[in-house]
Design an enzyme around this catalytic site. Structure first.
Site, PDB file in Angstrom:
ATOM      1  N   GLU A   2       1.723  -0.214  -4.806  1.00  0.00           N
ATOM      2  CA  GLU A   2       0.816   0.863  -5.164  1.00  0.00           C
ATOM      3  C   GLU A   2       1.657   2.141  -5.179  1.00  0.00           C
ATOM      4  O   GLU A   2       2.022   2.652  -4.128  1.00  0.00           O
ATOM      5  CB  GLU A   2      -0.323   0.987  -4.155  1.00  0.00           C
ATOM      6  CG  GLU A   2      -1.362   1.982  -4.623  1.00  0.00           C
ATOM      7  CD  GLU A   2      -2.292   2.477  -3.527  1.00  0.00           C
ATOM      8  OE1 GLU A   2      -3.402   2.893  -3.847  1.00  0.00           O
ATOM      9  OE2 GLU A   2      -1.886   2.480  -2.356  1.00  0.00           O
TER      10      GLU A   2
ATOM     11  N   ASP B 181       0.829  -1.202   0.000  1.00  0.00           N
ATOM     12  CA  ASP B 181       0.000   0.000   0.000  1.00  0.00           C
ATOM     13  C   ASP B 181       0.872   1.265   0.000  1.00  0.00           C
ATOM     14  O   ASP B 181       1.829   1.364   0.783  1.00  0.00           O
ATOM     15  CB  ASP B 181      -0.872  -0.035   1.264  1.00  0.00           C
ATOM     16  CG  ASP B 181      -1.943   1.030   1.279  1.00  0.00           C
ATOM     17  OD1 ASP B 181      -2.803   1.008   0.386  1.00  0.00           O
ATOM     18  OD2 ASP B 181      -1.927   1.884   2.197  1.00  0.00           O
TER      19      ASP B 181
HETATM   20  O1  TEU Z   1      -4.759   4.197  -1.381  1.00  0.00           O
HETATM   21  C1  TEU Z   1      -3.883   5.266  -1.563  1.00  0.00           C
HETATM   22  C2  TEU Z   1      -4.432   6.456  -2.175  1.00  0.00           C
HETATM   23  O2  TEU Z   1      -3.663   7.307  -2.535  1.00  0.00           O
HETATM   24  C3  TEU Z   1      -5.902   6.550  -2.285  1.00  0.00           C
HETATM   25  O3  TEU Z   1      -6.410   6.709  -1.022  1.00  0.00           O
HETATM   26  C4  TEU Z   1      -6.321   7.641  -3.192  1.00  0.00           C
HETATM   27  O4  TEU Z   1      -5.727   8.844  -2.810  1.00  0.00           O
HETATM   28  C5  TEU Z   1      -7.788   7.869  -3.159  1.00  0.00           C
HETATM   29  O5  TEU Z   1      -8.447   6.683  -2.903  1.00  0.00           O
HETATM   30  C6  TEU Z   1      -8.235   8.424  -4.490  1.00  0.00           C
HETATM   31  O6  TEU Z   1      -9.572   8.160  -4.651  1.00  0.00           O
HETATM   32  C7  TEU Z   1      -4.415   3.190  -0.504  1.00  0.00           C
HETATM   33  C8  TEU Z   1      -5.558   2.222  -0.370  1.00  0.00           C
HETATM   34  O7  TEU Z   1      -5.799   1.630  -1.610  1.00  0.00           O
HETATM   35  C9  TEU Z   1      -6.744   2.956   0.185  1.00  0.00           C
HETATM   36  O8  TEU Z   1      -7.890   2.131   0.261  1.00  0.00           O
HETATM   37  C10 TEU Z   1      -6.380   3.461   1.560  1.00  0.00           C
HETATM   38  O9  TEU Z   1      -7.428   4.258   2.053  1.00  0.00           O
HETATM   39  C11 TEU Z   1      -5.108   4.283   1.532  1.00  0.00           C
HETATM   40  O10 TEU Z   1      -4.066   3.681   0.769  1.00  0.00           O
HETATM   41  C12 TEU Z   1      -4.561   4.435   2.921  1.00  0.00           C
HETATM   42  O11 TEU Z   1      -4.059   3.210   3.362  1.00  0.00           O
END
Ligand code: TEU
Length: 554
Positions: A273, A218
């Site tokens: 990610e 993540d």
């Molecule tokens: O997502 C990272 C992230 O950058 C997203 O939150 C993005 O900014 C946003 O959803 C845009 O719509 C990851 C995970 O996939 C997410 O579910 C988490 O909330 C986030 O990290 C924090 O861990």
């Protein structure tokens, strides 16, 4: 050896050197809360997932990515972890997890799990201790700073989800601010602290020892921070800091993680990610083959349903990733963004158009997008429910739960046409989010019984990929096509395929010499509307139709 195994082995010999499994695999993202519920509490869980593995094996995906299932207060639905080495009781037990891994492997699939290295929950014992005082044992595990001169947060970084909120929260008791790129309940770990790195390495070992095939890391591009914590420059000041954090030390950290994975047998992998919106930036996180095995490239998640836009996406990946040996990934939907079927519907309606017409067009586009996703060079990641053509749900205000406003793409998966669609809740309660409004018509069981469904299209596409080295790992060349059509050729040794996607509402006649430079004849392997499959291709694309072609007569 069965015929199937013998055929695959012959295939591999024909195609030359073998390719790592994670380059050839099609991944399927499981958001466990919304996949399948085994205990009737209205929230999906590991026993529920285990009971549906047959569905995934029948679909033909190769690997699962399981979103967080760890102990968590669920402020961010599991991306706020309070114990990295246990299963939250909501999802089951460690024993359920072990059985899941065993059953996934027995079904011939692989499984990778989400790992959240950038931040913990504020309820994690590490942070509880860190917060207890400036001299506590874990204080240095998080990023604490004194107020800026004159008071206020130490710099101008913004948190995700609320563009107005600072990425800092003031701790009255100790008089310092702590950093959180996401919610205040998700404090950032300080990866400059060696004890953090060691603790996180232990977490990876814990799950590697339990047999997982890898991790989805993540926001992994955020684990390194510029030690000076400088203000963001004015041009990106209004963006959440997590989408611009891109500093050299992160690469060193990722190389260390890679070295750890490499000590394990079985080709364990990590897909990161990397939420930076240029392929050039994403490409650097593959290192020289010594950092991430794969990195998500998210700009296609925001691409419109337009041939030119998609051509640019493919060209950018071909230019930035492929020459440095970075194997691309492709993703159309995930648990953080509107589903692609919903996105591609935007702006498609005009006065006088009825719902049925609009519905048919959005179904056509979802189908053509599946052909595109599964035809491109790179590892595709499917998000649960896209194989059913799901759209986002409208969540009534009273039932909205996500701080990031992402409930719409997280509806429970409709399994069948019964009144509860496979989500019976004990005591007459409701699942954690509403089921899609069209679940009676659009669900897994109905589509399984309908050979013309989008579910069957996904199955045929996945089977076509398994049967074709060119589609799995071949070269890719963009073709000259009329406006509104994207075409590319895939080649591995003597195996060839052509993928054509019509992004318009019009028919398009394609000159067959544009496909290969010769007048050779082609056959339809898969068509998004099933038209003409297995027969000679007639050279015409219907509106929003996409096809996979192979040379006729082979
Ligand atoms: O997502 C990272 C992230 O950058 C997203 O939150 C993005 O900014 C946003 O959803 C845009 O719509 C990851 C995970 O996939 C997410 O579910 C988490 O909330 C986030 O990290 C924090 O861990």
């Amino acid at each position: 050896m069965t015929d199937d195994v013998a055929a695959r082995a012959a295939d591999q010999v024909a195609a030359g050197p073998s390719h790592p499994w994670w380059q050839e695999a099609v991944f399927y993202q499981i958001y466990p809360r919304s996949f399948a519920d085994g205990d009737g509490d209205g929230v999906g869980d590991l026993p529920g997932l285990r009971s549906r593995l047959g569905y995934l094996a029948d679909l033909g995906v190769d690997a699962l990515w399981l979103s967080p299932f760890y102990r968590s207060p669920m402020a961010d639905f599991g991306y706020d972890v309070s114990d990295y080495c246990d299963v939250d009781p909501l999802f089951g037990t460690l024993e359920d997890f072990d059985r899941l891994v065993e059953e996934v492997h027995a079904a011939g699939l692989r499984i990778i799990i989400d790992w959240v290295p950038n931040h913990t929950s504020s309820a994690h014992p590490w942070f509880v201790d860190a917060r207890s005082g400036r001299t506590s044992a874990h204080r240095t595990w998080y990023v604490w700073r004194d107020p800026a001169p004159g008071g206020g947060p130490p710099n101008n970084w913004r948190a995700a989800f609320d563009p107005a909120a600072p990425a800092w929260t003031f701790d009255e008791a100790s008089g310092q601010w702590y950093l959180h790129l996401f919610e205040p309940s998700q404090p950032d770990l300080d990866w400059d602290e060696p004890a953090v790195r060691e603790a996180m390495a232990d977490v990876l070992r814990f799950w590697l020892d339990r047999g997982v095939d890898g991790f989805r890391a993540d926001v992994v591009h955020c684990i390194g921070k510029d030690p000076a914590l400088p203000d963001n420059p004015p041009e990106v000041e209004s963006l959440p800091h997590c989408v611009v954090n891109d500093v050299p030390v992160t690469h060193q950290r990722i190389r260390e993680l890679r070295a750890l994975l490499d000590t394990y047998p079985g080709d364990r992998m990590m897909v990161g990610e990397v939420y930076l919106l240029s392929a050039a930036q994403v490409a650097t996180y593959y290192g020289d083959g010594n950092e991430l095995h794969l990195a998500f490239n998210f700009s296609p998640l925001y691409a419109l349903w337009q041939a030119d836009t998609w051509r640019q996406q493919v060209e950018e990946v071909d230019r930035e990733l492929v020459p440095r040996g970075a194997w691309p990934t492709w993703v159309l939907s995930n648990h953080d963004n509107r589903r692609h079927r919903t996105r591609y519907d935007v702006g498609a309606s005009w006065a006088g158009e009825d719902d049925a017409t609009r519905e048919r067009r959005s179904e056509r586009r979802a189908r053509a997008a599946a052909v595109l996703l599964l035809g491109l060079r790179g590892t595709p990641f499917l998000y649960q429910g896209e194989e059913l053509g799901l759209t986002d749900i409208d969540v009534p205000e009273a039932r909205r739960v996500d701080p990031g406003g992402r409930d719409g793409c997280r509806a429970p998966l409709p399994w069948d046409a019964t009144p509860d669609h496979g989500w019976p809740v004990t005591g007459g309660g409701k699942p954690w989010l509403p089921l899609p409004a069209d679940a009676t018509e659009r669900n897994a069981a109905s589509q399984q019984d309908d050979a013309g469904s989008i579910l069957h299209l996904y199955r045929r596409l996945l089977a076509a990929r398994h049967g074709s080295p060119a589609l799995r790992h071949g070269d890719q060349r963009l073709l000259d096509m009329p406006g509104g059509v994207l075409g590319f050729a895939r080649t591995a040794g003597t195996d060839r395929r052509v993928v054509l996607v019509n992004f318009t509402d019009d028919d398009h006649d394609i000159d067959p010499t544009a496909l290969s430079g010769t007048t050779m004849a082609w056959r339809v392997d898969v068509a998004s509307d099933a038209e003409g499959e297995g027969r000679p291709w007639r050279g015409r694309l219907a509106p929003d139709q996409a096809v996979v072609l192979s040379p006729a007569g082979i």
